[in-house]
Design an enzyme around this catalytic site. Structure first.
Site, PDB file in Angstrom:
ATOM      1  CG  ASP A  81       1.130  58.523 -23.592  1.00 38.59           C
ATOM      2  OD1 ASP A  81       0.194  58.047 -24.265  1.00 38.59           O
ATOM      3  OD2 ASP A  81       0.972  58.921 -22.421  1.00 38.59           O
ATOM      4  CB  SER A  82      -1.689  61.726 -24.967  1.00 39.88           C
ATOM      5  OG  SER A  82      -1.920  60.816 -23.906  1.00 39.88           O
TER       6      SER A  82
ATOM      7  CB  CYS B 126      -0.558  57.044 -26.934  1.00 42.84           C
ATOM      8  SG  CYS B 126      -2.185  57.742 -26.782  1.00 42.84           S
TER       9      CYS B 126
ATOM     10  CD  GLU C  22      -3.883  62.020 -16.790  1.00 40.65           C
ATOM     11  OE1 GLU C  22      -4.477  63.103 -16.699  1.00 40.65           O
ATOM     12  OE2 GLU C  22      -3.670  61.447 -17.874  1.00 40.65           O
TER      13      GLU C  22
ATOM     14  CB  CYS D 220      -6.001  52.988 -21.734  1.00 35.50           C
ATOM     15  SG  CYS D 220      -5.678  54.665 -21.147  1.00 35.50           S
TER      16      CYS D 220
ATOM     17  CG  HIS E  21      -3.586  56.650 -17.856  1.00 35.72           C
ATOM     18  ND1 HIS E  21      -3.039  56.933 -19.080  1.00 35.72           N
ATOM     19  CD2 HIS E  21      -3.682  57.842 -17.200  1.00 35.72           C
ATOM     20  CE1 HIS E  21      -2.816  58.229 -19.168  1.00 35.72           C
ATOM     21  NE2 HIS E  21      -3.188  58.805 -18.039  1.00 35.72           N
TER      22      HIS E  21
HETATM   23  N1  DGL Z   1      -2.518  57.632 -23.588  1.00 35.00           N
HETATM   24  C1  DGL Z   1      -3.917  57.509 -23.864  1.00 35.00           C
HETATM   25  C2  DGL Z   1      -4.208  56.109 -24.429  1.00 35.00           C
HETATM   26  O1  DGL Z   1      -3.474  55.161 -24.211  1.00 35.00           O
HETATM   27  C3  DGL Z   1      -4.760  57.755 -22.614  1.00 35.00           C
HETATM   28  C4  DGL Z   1      -4.755  59.193 -22.154  1.00 35.00           C
HETATM   29  C5  DGL Z   1      -5.304  60.157 -23.185  1.00 35.00           C
HETATM   30  O2  DGL Z   1      -6.508  60.101 -23.493  1.00 35.00           O
HETATM   31  O3  DGL Z   1      -4.521  60.954 -23.681  1.00 35.00           O
HETATM   32  O4  DGL Z   1      -5.178  55.946 -25.113  1.00 35.00           O
END
Ligand code: DGL
Length: 269
Positions: A12-13, A75, A156, A188, A190
């Site tokens: 993930d990011s 992600c 976050e 997403c 989150h």
């Molecule tokens: N992990 C990213 C997503 O699911 C969200 C956070 C980011 O923008 O890096 O799109």
């Protein structure tokens, strides 16, 4: 090492993808897990497709070197920007799964002929990938998507289940573009953390589709069908980040349900 015993890579990011990792470890407790959070480059949601593709290739190299049998792109932003490229790049060395296809299959099965909403980052929404996949597999669904870029940083920072988060969520979900939907895709990493608040906004009258569990089930199915499932009783889990800070480590508790130890692994020296 036997193919079945090789670990599952998840990336993930940042640490938001731990929601997906958590669902996977709950459903597949016998599998070894290697998680990679690209904290040096987050957020991906506002990055270009080319940048996310470059990061994704680097991360795939790390996970392949560590012997992963499958790589889950946890992600949404990376799934929309880099899945096809990564599949080409990795070829037969590992199976690549994204978080979008299992959700598309789920929506097609349960909401054919309906209007379905989607919220996600700018990158995910701008990619149009959900529209494209639905048009290919289930054209009777009308998708209404909305970029909600404030939500990931808000979560976050620990802002959820409070007045500020209620107001921001209400503001977004009241947008006219989402009127008339029968289900809402949380596109997403989150957003599982604000699922209850979203449910509250709709007074429990909306199907809220959280991809973490759907993805974990799709992974289980995929491993079983391809003879890659490992049914051991003990497993190891390691969590790498491209840039370590104590605050990332502290935030793992939010996304994984308990704090986990993060190890630094730089992508570029
Ligand atoms: N992990 C990213 C997503 O699911 C969200 C956070 C980011 O923008 O890096 O799109």
């Amino acid at each position: 090492m036997k193919n079945t015993q090789r670990p599952i890579g998840i990336y993930d990011s940042g640490i938001g993808g731990l929601t997906v990792a958590h669902a996977i470890t709950k459903l597949l407790p016998g599998e070894d897990i290697l998680y990679f959070g690209d904290t040096a480059h987050l957020p991906y949601g506002d990055k270009s497709e080319a940048a996310i593709q470059a990061y994704s290739i680097k991360i795939a190299d790390v996970l392949l070197k560590k012997g992963c049998k499958a790589i889950v792109i946890a992600c949404n932003s990376a799934s929309s920007a880099a899945y096809e490229l990564l599949k080409e790049y990795v070829r037969n060395d590992a199976h690549i799964l994204n978080v979008i296809d299992p959700m598309i299959a789920h929506v097609c099965e349960h909401f054919a002929g309906e209007e379905v909403g989607l919220i996600g980052t700018r990158r995910t929404v701008a990619s149009g990938v959900y529209h494209q996949r639905l048009a290919e597999t289930c054209p009777s669904i009308k998708l209404r998507s909305l970029a909600t870029p404030l939500l990931a940083p808000m979560i976050e920072e620990g802002f959820f289940n409070n007045q500020i988060s209620h107001e921001i969520i209400a503001q977004y979900l009241s947008e006219s573009g989402l009127e008339g939907i029968k289900a809402l895709i949380l596109a997403c990493t989150h957003y599982p953390l604000i699922k209850k608040e979203i449910d509250g906004f709709y007074n429990g009258h909306m199907a809220i589709l959280d991809s973490s569990e759907i993805v974990a089930m799709a992974l289980k199915d995929h491993l079983e069908k391809n003879g890659l499932a490992h049914s051991g009783t003990r497993s190891s889990k390691r969590f790498f980040v491209s840039d370590y800070t104590p605050s990332f480590e502290a935030s793992t508790r939010l996304f994984f349900g308990k704090m986990v130890h993060l190890e630094q692994h730089r992508l570029w020296n």
